[in-house]
Design an enzyme around this catalytic site. Structure first.
Site, PDB file in Angstrom:
ATOM      1  N   TRP A 245      -9.981   8.448  -0.514  1.00  9.42           N
ATOM      2  CA  TRP A 245      -9.737   7.588   0.561  1.00  9.42           C
ATOM      3  C   TRP A 245     -11.063   7.033   0.854  1.00  9.42           C
ATOM      4  CZ3 TRP A 245      -6.697   5.948   3.508  1.00  9.42           C
ATOM      5  CH2 TRP A 245      -4.618   6.716   3.522  1.00  9.42           C
TER       6      TRP A 245
ATOM      7  N   TRP B  98       1.044  -1.262  -0.119  1.00  7.09           N
ATOM      8  CA  TRP B  98       0.219  -0.229   0.117  1.00  7.09           C
ATOM      9  C   TRP B  98       0.895   1.210   0.191  1.00  7.09           C
ATOM     10  CZ3 TRP B  98      -4.526   1.993   0.441  1.00  7.09           C
ATOM     11  CH2 TRP B  98      -5.445   3.157   1.088  1.00  7.09           C
TER      12      TRP B  98
ATOM     13  N   ASP C  24       1.635  15.976  10.232  1.00 10.73           N
ATOM     14  CA  ASP C  24       2.392  16.470   8.501  1.00 10.73           C
ATOM     15  C   ASP C  24       3.211  17.898   9.110  1.00 10.73           C
ATOM     16  OD1 ASP C  24       0.297  14.242   8.610  1.00 10.73           O
ATOM     17  OD2 ASP C  24      -1.710  15.446   7.594  1.00 10.73           O
TER      18      ASP C  24
ATOM     19  N   GLU D  10      -5.348  18.742   6.493  1.00 10.29           N
ATOM     20  CA  GLU D  10      -4.000  17.581   6.723  1.00 10.29           C
ATOM     21  C   GLU D  10      -2.861  18.405   5.756  1.00 10.29           C
ATOM     22  OE1 GLU D  10      -5.981  13.232   8.019  1.00 10.29           O
ATOM     23  OE2 GLU D  10      -5.786  13.709   5.715  1.00 10.29           O
TER      24      GLU D  10
ATOM     25  N   ASN E  89       0.160   5.475   0.548  1.00 10.24           N
ATOM     26  CA  ASN E  89      -1.224   7.327   0.542  1.00 10.24           C
ATOM     27  C   ASN E  89       0.746   8.393   0.560  1.00 10.24           C
ATOM     28  OD1 ASN E  89      -0.594   5.572   3.334  1.00 10.24           O
ATOM     29  ND2 ASN E  89      -1.716   7.877   3.302  1.00 10.24           N
ATOM     30  N   ASP E  90       0.108   9.138   1.086  1.00  4.80           N
ATOM     31  CA  ASP E  90       0.705  10.251   0.611  1.00  4.80           C
ATOM     32  C   ASP E  90       2.345  10.573   0.485  1.00  4.80           C
ATOM     33  OD1 ASP E  90      -1.465  10.629   1.891  1.00  4.80           O
ATOM     34  OD2 ASP E  90      -0.776  12.262   3.464  1.00  4.80           O
TER      35      ASP E  90
HETATM   36  C1  FRU Z   1      -3.392  11.570   4.757  1.00  6.42           C
HETATM   37  C2  FRU Z   1      -2.864  11.583   6.285  1.00  6.42           C
HETATM   38  C3  FRU Z   1      -2.318  11.794   7.016  1.00  6.42           C
HETATM   39  C4  FRU Z   1      -1.550  10.837   7.856  1.00  6.42           C
HETATM   40  C5  FRU Z   1      -1.319  10.083   6.607  1.00  6.42           C
HETATM   41  C6  FRU Z   1      -1.539   8.581   7.287  1.00  6.42           C
HETATM   42  O1  FRU Z   1      -3.463  10.822   3.543  1.00  6.42           O
HETATM   43  O2  FRU Z   1      -3.968  10.632   6.788  1.00  6.42           O
HETATM   44  O3  FRU Z   1      -2.783  13.158   7.578  1.00  6.42           O
HETATM   45  O4  FRU Z   1       0.016  11.701   7.754  1.00  6.42           O
HETATM   46  O5  FRU Z   1      -2.418  10.200   5.806  1.00  6.42           O
HETATM   47  O6  FRU Z   1      -1.102   7.608   6.536  1.00  6.42           O
END
Ligand code: FRU
Length: 503
Positions: free
Chosen positions: A305, A35, A167, A222, A37-38
């Site tokens: 999300w 996986w 963050d 975020e 994400n950010d």
């Molecule tokens: C945003 C978030 C951030 C956090 C991360 C966790 O997509 O929720 O705020 O640091 O993903 O994976």
């Protein structure tokens, strides 16, 4: 190195062998395994771009966060490096969340990130306490600071939640001191952005509340970013749980941009306008970098999300980054254009001028494929009534297609992937208002196997969507309801090398 990081590095190296290069995007960064994400720690260090990312190598769904790592010379050809961090300290044992990076004057690469540690509250509930932490490295290996955490609950202003405090975006001031912009929830009022400063990296002081939500744009904010662009200060952040406003902010969790100026006396951001950053389905939590030649380039997580859990567990990788986008401001609007380095990936051009479209769908020889750069200019047909609808359809077979369609009478552009192979057609469309002169519109579509990014009018708006369509569906067609003329230029795009691990 901790056992947790050693395990992650071994696991990703072994597992990635089962993923054929052709089963990934060609020039968008995707999770090495598991996986993603950010984007995190997006920076220029040691003569290369470094991009880290939120990473759970062991599963194609979100889990205890690691930092994945990749490097690139042009932001399009990526090389994976071993995972940079694993959740292995008391203050980050439940995850190393998002953060930033910079180059220190002594040549070290500094990472600043959020550590997450679950704590049992008085009511017996488990809550995730979030603190800000540092790690120092050489572009490959990183060591967490022995004085972590450097910013914790005691550094919060009145009313700030220690469970939503994350963050950090970190930078260095000309006088050598450091700044970190950190997102924090102020329950009842929503997100706010806190500015901290430090002279020695160990002690951090709250300097100001830069911006406050006050219930306007979603709830918690975020992943903030703050930069100067074309004479303005720009604040970009991603909001959770947004209420739609007209055609804006339909994504639940969406990225917004505030334009204005930082007041040096109060440390507050004086807002002049707000806008959404992307009008498609999949774009969140972007970070920017300043390139050595002075361009401000943004990359976001090309996902949302709400549809990130539709895939099966056995999926070998999940999560992609958007195309790097060059930013500029024109007439007070944030413009985004595909990074110019993309043009080096273009194959021979196929060009059509003045193609007449009338009530039907056509394919044009030479325009097909799942990786391509397609420029389209629409014009109404002389003497004819304004057309009702134009659509370009791609990733098309008998069963599947995804489309971008334009209705000039309503000034609406729509991306629609309900026929992309998803079995959840209800959540796969998004509309945006666009500017046009009686049907005259410019579109540029970048296709990369599992995504489309539609840039409208030279980057005035962008609509981004991922698609999980079988790669055999590679048709592209043009459809009109009414009569119009179209110019089209198509370049197949080919990466010189698909993402691989560093040798
Ligand atoms: C945003 C978030 C951030 C956090 C991360 C966790 O997509 O929720 O705020 O640091 O993903 O994976």
């Amino acid at each position: 190195m901790s056992q947790a990081l050693r395990d992650a590095r071994r696991y990703e190296e072994e597992r990635e062998r089962s993923i054929a290069p052709g089963a990934r995007p060609a020039f968008h960064l995707s999770a090495r395994v598991g996986w993603m994400n950010d984007p995190n720690g997006f920076s220029w260090y040691g003569g290369q771009y470094h991009l880290f990312y939120q990473y759970h190598p062991y599963d194609s769904h979100w889990g205890p966060m690691h930092w994945g790592h990749a490097v690139s010379d042009d932001l399009l050809h990526w090389r994976y490096l071993p995972a940079a961090m694993a959740p292995d300290m008391p203050y980050d044992r439940d995850g190393c969340y998002s953060g930033g990076a910079l180059t220190l004057p002594d040549g070290r690469h500094l990472l600043m990130y959020t550590g997450v540690a679950e704590e049992l509250t008085e009511t017996g509930a488990l809550r995730r306490v979030q603190t800000q932490n540092l790690a120092f490295g050489d572009g490959m290996n990183y060591r967490k600071y022995e004085k972590n955490p450097v910013i914790a609950a005691a550094d919060l202003p009145e009313g700030g939640s220690r469970y939503d405090f994350r963050d950090p975006r970190v930078w260095q001031e000309p006088d050598g001191s450091l700044r970190a912009l950190v997102a924090n929830d102020h329950p009842g009022e929503g997100g706010r952005l806190l500015l901290y400063g430090s002279e020695d990296m160990e002690h951090w002081k709250l300097l100001s509340v830069v911006a406050e939500n006050r219930g306007r744009l979603g709830l918690m904010w975020e992943c903030p970013d703050l930069f100067r662009l074309d004479g303005r200060d720009v604040l970009v952040a991603s909001a959770q749980d947004m209420l739609p406003k007209g055609f804006e902010y339909h994504n639940g969790n969406g990225t917004f941009c505030l334009m204005g100026r930082m007041d040096p006396d109060t440390g507050r951001f004086i807002e002049e306008s707000d806008q959404a950053v992307d009008y498609g389905i999949d774009f969140y939590a972007p970070q920017t970098v300043l390139t050595p030649d002075g361009r401000r380039v943004m990359i976001g997580w090309m996902q949302n999300w709400d549809t990130c859990n539709l895939h099966v567990k056995s999926t070998p990788w999940f999560g992609q980054m958007s195309l790097p986008r060059e930013l500029s401001i024109r007439n007070g609007v944030l413009f985004q254009r595909p990074i110019r380095e993309l043009e080096a990936l273009r194959g021979p051009c196929v060009e059509y001028r003045g193609v007449a479209l009338a009530d039907g769908e056509i394919a044009l020889p030479g325009i097909r494929g799942r990786t391509g750069d397609l420029e389209i200019e629409l014009e109404p047909e002389d003497g004819a009534e304004l057309f009702h609808r134009f659509a370009v359809r791609f990733a098309k077979s008998e069963l599947y297609h995804t489309g971008v369609s334009f209705r000039p009478v309503e000034s609406v552009l729509k991306v629609d992937r309900k026929f992309s192979g998803s079995r959840r057609a209800i959540i796969h469309q998004r509309r945006a208002k666009v500017n046009h002169d009686r049907g005259r519109l410019k579109l540029r579509l970048i296709l990369d196997r599992f995504s489309v990014e539609a840039f409208v009018n030279d980057g005035e708006k962008v609509m981004t969507a991922t698609l999980n369509t079988d790669l055999a569906a590679d048709g592209i067609t043009f459809f009109a309801d009414g009569r119009l003329r179209m110019n089209a230029r198509f370049w197949p795009l080919e990466a010189k090398k698909t993402p691989t691990a560093a040798d």
